[in-house]
Design a protein around this motif. Structure first.
Motif, PDB file in Angstrom:
ATOM      1  N   SER A 275     -25.320 -37.961  41.312  1.00  0.00           N
ATOM      2  CA  SER A 275     -25.681 -38.357  39.966  1.00  0.00           C
ATOM      3  C   SER A 275     -25.085 -39.738  39.693  1.00  0.00           C
ATOM      4  O   SER A 275     -23.978 -40.031  40.148  1.00  0.00           O
ATOM      5  CB  SER A 275     -25.069 -37.309  39.030  1.00  0.00           C
ATOM      6  OG  SER A 275     -25.274 -37.670  37.713  1.00  0.00           O
TER       7      SER A 275
ATOM      8  N   ARG B 243      -6.003 -48.927  38.158  1.00  0.00           N
ATOM      9  CA  ARG B 243      -6.028 -48.615  39.602  1.00  0.00           C
ATOM     10  C   ARG B 243      -5.875 -47.117  39.820  1.00  0.00           C
ATOM     11  O   ARG B 243      -5.998 -46.623  40.934  1.00  0.00           O
ATOM     12  CB  ARG B 243      -4.925 -49.361  40.376  1.00  0.00           C
ATOM     13  CG  ARG B 243      -5.023 -50.872  40.480  1.00  0.00           C
ATOM     14  CD  ARG B 243      -6.395 -51.381  40.787  1.00  0.00           C
ATOM     15  NE  ARG B 243      -7.070 -51.802  39.570  1.00  0.00           N
ATOM     16  CZ  ARG B 243      -8.373 -51.673  39.353  1.00  0.00           C
ATOM     17  NH1 ARG B 243      -9.168 -51.153  40.253  1.00  0.00           N
ATOM     18  NH2 ARG B 243      -8.913 -52.075  38.224  1.00  0.00           N
TER      19      ARG B 243
ATOM     20  N   LEU C 287     -21.438 -50.046  42.382  1.00  0.00           N
ATOM     21  CA  LEU C 287     -22.765 -49.507  42.728  1.00  0.00           C
ATOM     22  C   LEU C 287     -23.797 -49.860  41.662  1.00  0.00           C
ATOM     23  O   LEU C 287     -24.991 -49.855  41.937  1.00  0.00           O
ATOM     24  CB  LEU C 287     -22.698 -47.991  42.916  1.00  0.00           C
ATOM     25  CG  LEU C 287     -22.096 -47.500  44.240  1.00  0.00           C
ATOM     26  CD1 LEU C 287     -22.241 -45.992  44.360  1.00  0.00           C
ATOM     27  CD2 LEU C 287     -22.750 -48.181  45.435  1.00  0.00           C
TER      28      LEU C 287
ATOM     29  N   ARG D 153      -9.532 -43.008  38.499  1.00  0.00           N
ATOM     30  CA  ARG D 153     -10.849 -43.556  38.827  1.00  0.00           C
ATOM     31  C   ARG D 153     -11.875 -42.470  39.088  1.00  0.00           C
ATOM     32  O   ARG D 153     -11.526 -41.382  39.522  1.00  0.00           O
ATOM     33  CB  ARG D 153     -10.718 -44.499  40.031  1.00  0.00           C
ATOM     34  CG  ARG D 153      -9.712 -45.609  39.727  1.00  0.00           C
ATOM     35  CD  ARG D 153      -9.556 -46.542  40.871  1.00  0.00           C
ATOM     36  NE  ARG D 153     -10.727 -47.332  41.166  1.00  0.00           N
ATOM     37  CZ  ARG D 153     -11.176 -48.338  40.436  1.00  0.00           C
ATOM     38  NH1 ARG D 153     -10.528 -48.688  39.344  1.00  0.00           N
ATOM     39  NH2 ARG D 153     -12.253 -49.000  40.787  1.00  0.00           N
TER      40      ARG D 153
ATOM     41  N   GLU E 135     -15.845 -59.096  38.334  1.00  0.00           N
ATOM     42  CA  GLU E 135     -14.554 -59.470  37.724  1.00  0.00           C
ATOM     43  C   GLU E 135     -14.682 -60.901  37.202  1.00  0.00           C
ATOM     44  O   GLU E 135     -13.816 -61.752  37.441  1.00  0.00           O
ATOM     45  CB  GLU E 135     -13.397 -59.372  38.730  1.00  0.00           C
ATOM     46  CG  GLU E 135     -13.271 -58.046  39.436  1.00  0.00           C
ATOM     47  CD  GLU E 135     -12.804 -56.914  38.531  1.00  0.00           C
ATOM     48  OE1 GLU E 135     -12.335 -57.202  37.416  1.00  0.00           O
ATOM     49  OE2 GLU E 135     -12.926 -55.746  38.941  1.00  0.00           O
TER      50      GLU E 135
ATOM     51  N   LYS F 169     -18.794 -49.749  38.569  1.00  0.00           N
ATOM     52  CA  LYS F 169     -19.575 -50.972  38.331  1.00  0.00           C
ATOM     53  C   LYS F 169     -20.131 -51.554  39.639  1.00  0.00           C
ATOM     54  O   LYS F 169     -21.161 -52.201  39.639  1.00  0.00           O
ATOM     55  CB  LYS F 169     -18.708 -52.008  37.589  1.00  0.00           C
ATOM     56  CG  LYS F 169     -18.393 -51.576  36.153  1.00  0.00           C
ATOM     57  CD  LYS F 169     -17.636 -52.621  35.375  1.00  0.00           C
ATOM     58  CE  LYS F 169     -16.193 -52.759  35.817  1.00  0.00           C
ATOM     59  NZ  LYS F 169     -15.365 -51.553  35.608  1.00  0.00           N
TER      60      LYS F 169
HETATM   61  N1  LIG Z   1     -22.183 -42.101  40.721  1.00  0.00           N
HETATM   62  C1  LIG Z   1     -21.002 -41.885  41.252  1.00  0.00           C
HETATM   63  N2  LIG Z   1     -20.560 -40.623  41.481  1.00  0.00           N
HETATM   64  C2  LIG Z   1     -19.327 -40.407  42.014  1.00  0.00           C
HETATM   65  N3  LIG Z   1     -18.479 -41.384  42.366  1.00  0.00           N
HETATM   66  C3  LIG Z   1     -18.881 -42.649  42.162  1.00  0.00           C
HETATM   67  C4  LIG Z   1     -20.139 -42.968  41.603  1.00  0.00           C
HETATM   68  N4  LIG Z   1     -20.247 -44.300  41.521  1.00  0.00           N
HETATM   69  C5  LIG Z   1     -19.100 -44.819  41.994  1.00  0.00           C
HETATM   70  N5  LIG Z   1     -18.273 -43.826  42.380  1.00  0.00           N
HETATM   71  C6  LIG Z   1     -16.905 -43.994  42.882  1.00  0.00           C
HETATM   72  O1  LIG Z   1     -16.101 -44.370  41.781  1.00  0.00           O
HETATM   73  C7  LIG Z   1     -15.026 -45.198  42.215  1.00  0.00           C
HETATM   74  C8  LIG Z   1     -14.889 -46.393  41.299  1.00  0.00           C
HETATM   75  O2  LIG Z   1     -15.990 -47.255  41.435  1.00  0.00           O
HETATM   76  P1  LIG Z   1     -15.858 -48.840  41.302  1.00  0.00           P
HETATM   77  O3  LIG Z   1     -14.783 -49.338  42.203  1.00  0.00           O
HETATM   78  O4  LIG Z   1     -17.201 -49.415  41.461  1.00  0.00           O
HETATM   79  O5  LIG Z   1     -15.360 -48.933  39.784  1.00  0.00           O
HETATM   80  P2  LIG Z   1     -15.313 -50.193  38.828  1.00  0.00           P
HETATM   81  O6  LIG Z   1     -15.960 -49.799  37.553  1.00  0.00           O
HETATM   82  O7  LIG Z   1     -15.842 -51.403  39.516  1.00  0.00           O
HETATM   83  O8  LIG Z   1     -13.751 -50.313  38.583  1.00  0.00           O
HETATM   84  P3  LIG Z   1     -12.853 -51.641  38.317  1.00  0.00           P
HETATM   85  O9  LIG Z   1     -13.184 -52.109  36.937  1.00  0.00           O
HETATM   86  O10 LIG Z   1     -11.485 -51.146  38.433  1.00  0.00           O
HETATM   87  O11 LIG Z   1     -13.243 -52.628  39.359  1.00  0.00           O
HETATM   88  C9  LIG Z   1     -15.343 -45.548  43.660  1.00  0.00           C
HETATM   89  O12 LIG Z   1     -14.531 -44.767  44.504  1.00  0.00           O
HETATM   90  C10 LIG Z   1     -16.779 -45.160  43.832  1.00  0.00           C
HETATM   91  O13 LIG Z   1     -17.081 -44.768  45.147  1.00  0.00           O
END
Ligand SMILES: Nc1ncnc2c1ncn2[C@@H]1O[C@H](COP(=O)(O)OP(=O)(O)OP(=O)(O)O)[C@@H](O)[C@H]1O
Length: 633
Positions: free
Chosen positions: A61, A379, A91, A382, A199, A89
Motif C-alpha cells: 500500500s 532518524r 518512493l 520511521r 532535502e 518521500k
Molecule cells: N508505502 C510504503 N509502505 C511501507 N514502507 C514504506 C513505504 N514507502 C516507504 N517505505 C519505507 O519507509 C521508510 C522511510 O522512507 P523515506 O526514507 O523515503 O522517508 P522520507 O519521508 O524521505 O524521510 P526523511 O524526511 O527523513 O528523508 C523507508 O524505509 C522506506 O522503505
C-alpha cells in the motif's frame, strides 16, 4: 471403539482442517482489507515489475505522500512535496518517475542507446543520502531495465566517468561533484526529463544555490522537464526559490502544512537537563534505558566532539565530514548491518538517512535551528514505527523553548536515569539472556546452584536478582544527582518564601548559613522556572551539614529532591542572572572526566550563534556560501 492410532490421526486431521480454515479466513480478511484500502498498490498505474519489486519489499500500500502525488507527477506536473520525516518521500518520486519513463509521457522523448544522456537528475545534500537514494533507483529502476549512477565527492572520478560515457538513465548525486563533471564535460544534462531536489531546503541552505542553479540551467528545453522538490521542512524562503525552478502551474502537496506539530508524531520527544561535563557519564545510561536494545544515533554540534564521544563510548563509531569518504561508507554500512549499535554523528547524518531499527536519537545539545531538530529526531520513528528522541540541554546555556514553539513538539521533561531505572531496563536484557541459555546446562550447574542458595541465606528471587545484575555487569548501584548527574551528589531545592531573581542573590542566601567552602562545593545552581527557588547539587556525604545549616537562617527551606522541577532557561534570564556572584568552581561544568571533550560550543559560542554560519535561519539564502569548505560537520 477407535484404535489409539486412529484417534491420533483423527485429531491431526481436525487440527489441519482448523489451520486451513484459519488460513482461508486470514487471506479473505487480507483481500477485503486490500479492497477497502484506497492506497493499495494495485489501484495505481504501476507496472507489474515495479509492483513485484514493491511486494518483495513488503510494500502493498502506498503511504499518503506517495498516493497523493503519484498521478500528479505521472501526468506531468511540477510538484513541491512535503511530509514528515520517515513518511516515504523517496518512493513518492522514484515510482512515478520510473513509470513515466517506461510507460508515461517521458517515454517517447527519453534518450536510449549507448552514450545516451541521462533523463533524470536527483540532487541531494550529502553523499550518504545520495548513495541511499541511488540504491532505491538501482532496485526499482533495475526492475524495469533503467540504469543509474551515483556521483558524489570523495569517490574516484574514473568509475563515475566510465558510467557516464556509456550512458545512464538516472543520475543521483551531490551538487559539488555534479558541477565538477559538468566542467569536465563528462555529463550532458540538456536532455533531462526530470529534475529532483530532495532535502531541497538543506541543499539551498548549504550554500549550493549557485551550483544548483547552474546545474538545473543546463536543460535545453525547459518546457520538457518536470521539476520536483521534496523535504520534511520547507521554510518560506525555499518556496520563493522554488518559484524560480518550478513552472508557474506547479502543484503542492503539503502534508504538514499549518498543523502545529512539524516533527515526527511517531517519536517520543524528551528533554533532559545535563551539564556539558556530565554528558559522557549520562549517555550510556540513556542508551540503556531508552534504546530498547536497538540502534542509537547521537548528534553533536562539532566534528571534534563527535570523534571524542565515539572514542569514549564502547562500541561506538563517528561519522562526520572530516572522515575519509571510504571510511564513512564502511562506518555507515557497519551501522546498517548491526556490527555496532551506536553512531555518533554531526549533522551530516541528520537528513534523510533511513536506517532500520534506530530506536533512539540523542542530541547532545539543542541544534541551532528547528529544521535540524525535526530532521535529527526523524532518524527514528520511521515508516510507522515508534522511537525516542532525547535532547540534552544545559538550562544555563541554552534554550529549548524556541525549538518547542517552532516544531510544535510538547517536550516530555525527565531527569537523569536513576539506578532503579537503569536496573529495570538492563534487567530485562539480562532476563532475556538467561532465557536464551539452553536447559541442557541445568544438570551441570544444579548442585552448585543449590549450594549457593543454601549458603546465601537469600530467597530464590533475591539470589536471582543478584545473578541478573552480575549477568549485565551492573553490580554497584551508584546514585547520581538529578541536576548535574554527578555520582554521590544529591539535588537540593532552596526556597525563602519569596521570589529569587538571580543566582547572585541565591548564593548570598547560602552564605548566610554555610561556610564559604560549602558554598563553593555547590554545583550547577539554577533558578526554577516559576522563580520561587533555586536547585543545586551538593556532595551526598555533606548533606547533613547543608540541612543542619539552614536551621540557622530564618525562612530558608531546603529540601532533598526526588524529581527535578522545571528550570529557568537562558532565554528567560534577560542576561546576567546565571553564574554571576557565585564561586567559580560552583558553576556548571566541573573538570571531571569528559569535560575536556564533548564540549561543543562553550557559553560564549552561544552569543555568536548566528553571526557567521550557514545555519542562519533568517531567510538568508546563500549567506553560507564560502563556508562550505570549512563546514562544521
Ligand atoms: N508505502 C510504503 N509502505 C511501507 N514502507 C514504506 C513505504 N514507502 C516507504 N517505505 C519505507 O519507509 C521508510 C522511510 O522512507 P523515506 O526514507 O523515503 O522517508 P522520507 O519521508 O524521505 O524521510 P526523511 O524526511 O527523513 O528523508 C523507508 O524505509 C522506506 O522503505
Amino acid at each position: 471403539m477407535g484404535t489409539p492410532n486412529g484417534d491420533v490421526r483423527k485429531k491431526e486431521e481436525e487440527e489441519e482442517a482448523k489451520l486451513m480454515e484459519q488460513e482461508y479466513q486470514d487471506k479473505k480478511e487480507e483481500e477485503e482489507e486490500e479492497e477497502e484500502d484506497p492506497n493499495a498498490v494495485w489501484r495505481f498505474r504501476i507496472s507489474e515489475p515495479l509492483k513485484e519489486t514493491l511486494k518483495g519489499k513488503g510494500i502493498e500500500s502506498l503511504f499518503p505522500i506517495q498516493a497523493i502525488t503519484f498521478d500528479t507527477i505521472l501526468d506531468g506536473s511540477d510538484l513541491v512535496g512535503r511530509a514528515r520525516t520517515g513518511q516515504g518521500k523517496t518512493l513518492a518520486f522514484v515510482l512515478p518517475i520510473l513509470e513515466s519513463l517506461i510507460n508515461g509521457i517521458a517515454k517517447a522523448s527519453r534518450k536510449t542507446g549507448y552514450r545516451r544522456p541521462p533523463s533524470v537528475l536527483v540532487l541531494l545534500p550529502t553523499r550518504e543520502l545520495a548513495s541511499q537514494v541511488h540504491s532505491d533507483f538501482e532496485l526499482y529502476g533495475g526492475a524495469v531495465g533503467l540504469t543509474s549512477c551515483c556521483l558524489y565527492g570523495g569517490a574516484p572520478y574514473q568509475s563515475q566517468e566510465i558510467k557516464l560515457k556509456r550512458g545512464v538513465d538516472i543520475v543521483v548525486g551531490t551538487p559539488g561533484r555534479i558541477k565538477d563533471h559538468i566542467e569536465r564535460e563528462n555529463i550532458d544534462l540538456s536532455q533531462l526529463r526530470f529534475r529532483v531536489l530532495d532535502e531541497a531546503d538543506e541543499m539551498l541552505r548549504m550554500g549550493f544555490v549557485e551550483d544548483v542553479e547552474l546545474i538545473l540551467g543546463k536543460v535545453e528545453n525547459i518546457s520538457k522537464v518536470q521539476t520536483l522538490l521534496f523535504s520534511a521542512t520547507l521554510p518560506d524562503w525555499v518556496k520563493h526559490i522554488a518559484a524560480k525552478f518550478l513552472k508557474p502551474d506547479k502543484k503542492t502537496a503539503d502534508l504538514v502544512g499549518n498543523t502545529k506539530m512539524k516533527a515526527s508524531t511517531n517519536v517520543r520527544h524528551i528533554v533532559l537537563p545535563c551539564t556539558t561535563s556530565a554528558r559522557s557519564r549520562l549517555i550510556p545510561d540513556i542508551i540503556r534505558c531508552y534504546s530498547s536494545g536497538g540502534r542509537t544515533i547521537i548528534f553533536t554540534e562539532t566534528k571534534e566532539s563527535a570523534s571524542q564521544l565515539a572514542g569514549f563510548l564502547p562500541g561506538a563509531r563517528a561519522l562526520h565530514g572530516d572522515i575519509q569518504q571510504a571510511q564513512r561508507e564502511v562506518t555507515l554500512s557497519g551501522f546498517r548491518s548491526g556490527k555496532f549499535m551506536t553512531l555518533v554523528a554531526t549533522n551530516v547524518a541528520a537528513r534523510g538517512l533511513d536506517i532500520n531499527d534506530v530506536q533512539l536519537i540523542i542530541q547532545c545539545e539543542p541544534p541551532r535551528d528547528v529544521e535540524a531538530y525535526i530532521h535529527r529526531s526523524g532518524r527514528t520513528g520511521r515508516a510507522g514505527n515508534s522511537g525516542v528522541a532525547v535532547m540534552l540541554y544545559d538550562p544555563r546555556r541554552s534554550s529549548i523553548s524556541k525549538i518547542e514553539r517552532e516544531s510544535g513538539v510538547k517536550f516530555e521533561h525527565i531527569s537523569a536515569p536513576q539506578p532503579h531505572d537503569i536496573a529495570k531496563a538492563i534487567g530485562r536484557e539480562a532476563a532475556e539472556m538467561i532465557n536464551q541459555v539452553s536447559d541442557s546446562v541445568i544438570p551441570a550447574f544444579k548442585s552448585t546452584a543449590e549450594e549457593l542458595l543454601k549458603n546465601s541465606g537469600l530467597s530464590v528471587v533475591d539470589l536471582l536478582a543478584k545473578a541478573l545484575a552480575k549477568a549485565v555487569g551492573y553490580t554497584e548501584m551508584k546514585k547520581r544527582s538529578l541536576l548535574t548527574s554527578m555520582e554521590n551528589h544529591v539535588t537540593l531545592l532552596l526556597e525563602i518564601g519569596k521570589p529569587i531573581f538571580t543566582a547572585t542573590f541565591a548564593y548570598g542566601v547560602l552564605r548566610r548559613f554555610l561556610a564559604e567552602e560549602k558554598v563553593e562545593a555547590v554545583k550547577g545552581l539554577t533558578l526554577t522556572a516559576e522563580g520561587s527557588g533555586v536547585v543545586f547539587d551538593v556532595p551526598a556525604e555533606d548533606l547533613d551539614t547543608y540541612l543542619a545549616g539552614k536551621d540557622k537562617a530564618s525562612s530558608v527551606r531546603l529540601e532533598v529532591l526526588t524529581a527535578l522541577p522545571r528550570l529557568q532557561e537562558k532565554d528567560q534570564s534577560r542576561g546576567g542572572r546565571f553564574g554571576s556572584g557565585g564561586p567559580r568552581r560552583g558553576g556548571f561544568g566541573d573538570r571531571s572526566v569528559g569535560s575536556r571533550f564533548l564540549g561543543g560550543r562553550g557559553g560564549s559560542g552561544r552569543n555568536v550563534r548566528f553571526s557567521s554560519d550557514r545555519f542562519s535561519n533568517n531567510g538568508g539564502i546563500g549567506r553560507g556560501r564560502g563556508i562550505r569548505s570549512g563546514k562544521r560537520w
